[in-house]
Design an enzyme around this catalytic site. Structure first.
Site, mmCIF file in Angstrom:
data_model
loop_
_atom_site.group_PDB
_atom_site.id
_atom_site.type_symbol
_atom_site.label_atom_id
_atom_site.label_comp_id
_atom_site.label_asym_id
_atom_site.label_seq_id
_atom_site.Cartn_x
_atom_site.Cartn_y
_atom_site.Cartn_z
ATOM 1 N N LEU A 1 -98.926 -58.757 -4.294
ATOM 2 C CA LEU A 1 -100.067 -58.678 -5.341
ATOM 3 C C LEU A 1 -100.726 -59.878 -5.591
ATOM 4 O O LEU A 1 -101.389 -60.285 -4.724
ATOM 5 C CB LEU A 1 -99.381 -58.383 -6.553
ATOM 6 N N ASP A 2 -100.135 -61.003 -6.286
ATOM 7 C CA ASP A 2 -100.811 -62.324 -6.417
ATOM 8 C C ASP A 2 -99.997 -63.133 -6.215
ATOM 9 O O ASP A 2 -98.619 -63.257 -6.251
ATOM 10 C CB ASP A 2 -101.208 -62.382 -8.086
ATOM 11 N N PRO A 3 -100.403 -64.404 -5.812
ATOM 12 C CA PRO A 3 -99.593 -65.418 -5.381
ATOM 13 C C PRO A 3 -98.528 -65.897 -6.620
ATOM 14 O O PRO A 3 -99.156 -65.882 -7.870
ATOM 15 C CB PRO A 3 -100.166 -66.761 -4.979
ATOM 16 N N GLY A 4 -97.333 -65.970 -6.561
ATOM 17 C CA GLY A 4 -96.606 -66.435 -7.821
ATOM 18 C C GLY A 4 -95.808 -65.296 -8.348
ATOM 19 O O GLY A 4 -94.922 -65.539 -9.000
ATOM 20 N N ILE A 5 -96.198 -63.889 -8.142
ATOM 21 C CA ILE A 5 -95.490 -62.854 -8.633
ATOM 22 C C ILE A 5 -94.047 -62.783 -8.194
ATOM 23 O O ILE A 5 -93.282 -62.273 -8.841
ATOM 24 C CB ILE A 5 -96.275 -61.571 -8.384
#
Length: 166
Positions: A138-142
């Site tokens: 999904l998004d970096p850091g998820i």
């Protein structure tokens, strides 16, 4: 792919017996997802068979089983009978799955960053007309947030962790 139906192998590896993700019945556009369209079969393979069976029981055309990704005799037959492998295992173990995908001539999707070991397999994947798609999340850091959620849940139940691989 062989025909209108497809088979997927989802390799899931847990360090604790905890269901780490779920799959929604409908996509954002209202269409049924791969687990519910009736044309696909999905195999969820995990080092913790109870988790694989629990997830698989929720969906039609879905089965669960145990897998040891470090053992070709365990991993190989699962990859062989799949059209694509989706790997949710720690990044350090993706190379084992990727090597089996090369041997079985199967495409691979992971959510992990591209490691040096995966880079080294790129030329062979290209030569065999295979797609190894990494960093598909999904998004970096998820992944970090999900890891912290599990760590916090384990701690709340009196457990502890020694290390993790992000």
């Amino acid at each position: 792919m062989r025909d209108a139906t497809s088979s997927f192998c989802i390799v899931k590896y847990n360090v604790c017996s905890k269901e780490a993700y779920s799959t929604d019945r409908f996509r954002h556009d209202g269409k049924r997802n791969a687990l519910h369209n009736g044309q696909n079969s999905i195999l969820i393979a995990s080092n913790i068979v109870a988790d694989a069976l629990k997830i698989a029981a929720k969906y039609p055309n879905c089965t669960g089983c145990e897998v040891d990704v470090m053992n070709a005799a365990s991993l190989g037959p699962l990859v062989d009978k799949s059209d694509i492998v989706i790997s949710y295992i720690p990044a350090a173990l993706h190379v084992q799955v990727a090597k089996q995908c090369l041997q079985s001539k199967k495409n691979l999707v992971t959510a992990s960053y591209v490691s040096q070991g995966m880079r080294e397999l790129n030329d062979e994947a290209v030569k065999n007309d295979l797609i190894f798609l990494n960093e598909l999340g999904l998004d970096p850091g998820i992944d970090h947030m999900s890891t912290m959620k599990v760590i916090n849940e384990v701690a709340a139940e009196g457990g502890r962790y020694n290390q993790h691989d992000l």
